[in-house]
Motif scaffolding. Sequence first.
Motif, mmCIF file in Angstrom:
data_model
loop_
_atom_site.group_PDB
_atom_site.id
_atom_site.type_symbol
_atom_site.label_atom_id
_atom_site.label_comp_id
_atom_site.label_asym_id
_atom_site.label_seq_id
_atom_site.Cartn_x
_atom_site.Cartn_y
_atom_site.Cartn_z
ATOM 1 N N GLN A 109 -14.834 -16.349 -1.376
ATOM 2 C CA GLN A 109 -14.336 -15.019 -1.742
ATOM 3 C C GLN A 109 -14.818 -13.915 -0.799
ATOM 4 O OE1 GLN A 109 -15.091 -14.098 -5.884
ATOM 5 N NE2 GLN A 109 -14.443 -16.126 -6.579
ATOM 6 N N GLU A 112 -11.985 -12.308 1.476
ATOM 7 C CA GLU A 112 -11.055 -11.586 0.607
ATOM 8 C C GLU A 112 -11.651 -10.249 0.165
ATOM 9 O OE1 GLU A 112 -9.010 -12.058 -3.825
ATOM 10 O OE2 GLU A 112 -9.809 -13.825 -2.797
ATOM 11 N N GLU A 115 -11.209 -7.889 3.065
ATOM 12 C CA GLU A 115 -9.811 -7.513 3.276
ATOM 13 C C GLU A 115 -9.301 -6.560 2.208
ATOM 14 O OE1 GLU A 115 -8.147 -11.490 5.609
ATOM 15 O OE2 GLU A 115 -8.082 -11.425 3.409
ATOM 16 N N SER A 116 -9.789 -6.738 0.974
ATOM 17 C CA SER A 116 -9.325 -5.901 -0.139
ATOM 18 C C SER A 116 -10.064 -4.574 -0.237
ATOM 19 C CB SER A 116 -9.473 -6.665 -1.457
ATOM 20 O OG SER A 116 -10.852 -6.902 -1.745
ATOM 21 N N ARG A 135 -9.195 -13.453 10.910
ATOM 22 C CA ARG A 135 -9.184 -12.687 9.657
ATOM 23 C C ARG A 135 -10.216 -11.560 9.636
ATOM 24 N NH1 ARG A 135 -9.079 -16.230 4.328
ATOM 25 N NH2 ARG A 135 -8.673 -14.114 3.525
#
Length: 290
Positions: A109, A112, A115-116, A135
């Motif tokens: 996680q 993510e 990125e969020s 990423r």
Amino acid sequence: MTVLTGAAVLALGLHGGVVWAQQGPTTAAAASAPEAVMVPGFWDPKRRPERPDVTRLPVQIRFVTTEDYPPFSFRGEDGRPTGFNVDIARAICTELAIRCTLEILPFEQLVEALESGKADAAIAGIAISAASRERTDFSDRYFRSPARFVARRGDPAQKVTPDALASKSVGVVADTAHEAYLRDFFNEIAIRRFPDAEAARAALQKGDIDLLFGDGVQLALWLNGTASAGCCVFVGGPFTESLYFGEGMGIAVKRGNDPLRQSLNYALAQLWEEGVYTDLYLRWFPISVY
């Protein structure tokens, strides 16, 4: 979530030579550390990152890490996050004089969260690679685990070269980068494949193999722990070929977040120059990985 304010960092003893309570070397202790402990440096003194513009820094840095990767990040006996990565994050906060928080997340996680926008920086042993760069962006490398050979203590001193080991049996965990490296560069040795590191270490202790080849950090932890019973020592190396063993670890940030990435680079370089990195390294790696 753990709060890593600058004041809290100072209280914990990460700066100024404050004594660590039962937790290893301080600045003074580092000066008397065994010569065999080599602290790797990843920063070029000729390339000094610029001091960050404080107006471009966030109000706080929200770090994320994991809890299952000792000695880099795990929960201590008091349940609080601890480890080399945690200490590096705290030291960065002190260097930048900025408030920080630290949250534990499962490894899958972490990206993510970046990125969020739920986190700003992930310091969790994330390997810098072409795939991971797709990423996230990364700070400069702050750690790299080399590959090492281990032999039983008391065995005759030997050079670790392909010719010198041609008649030796070497254990390695099957289907790993370490096995691939042995097959490409030490192809005359007798390679013994094992299903896991524990089985390979047991074989070395019993004398079923002459040497063991594997990850330097995990081997150092074993050598420094009770499970090895003082049986063995590092020989030769280290081996750091990026093609096999990666480029090392960096602090991951959201792609395009150059102000934060550059600030982390500045702080890391300062920690090295001021000796703070060395103190923390000696605390967590009392047996040299290199």
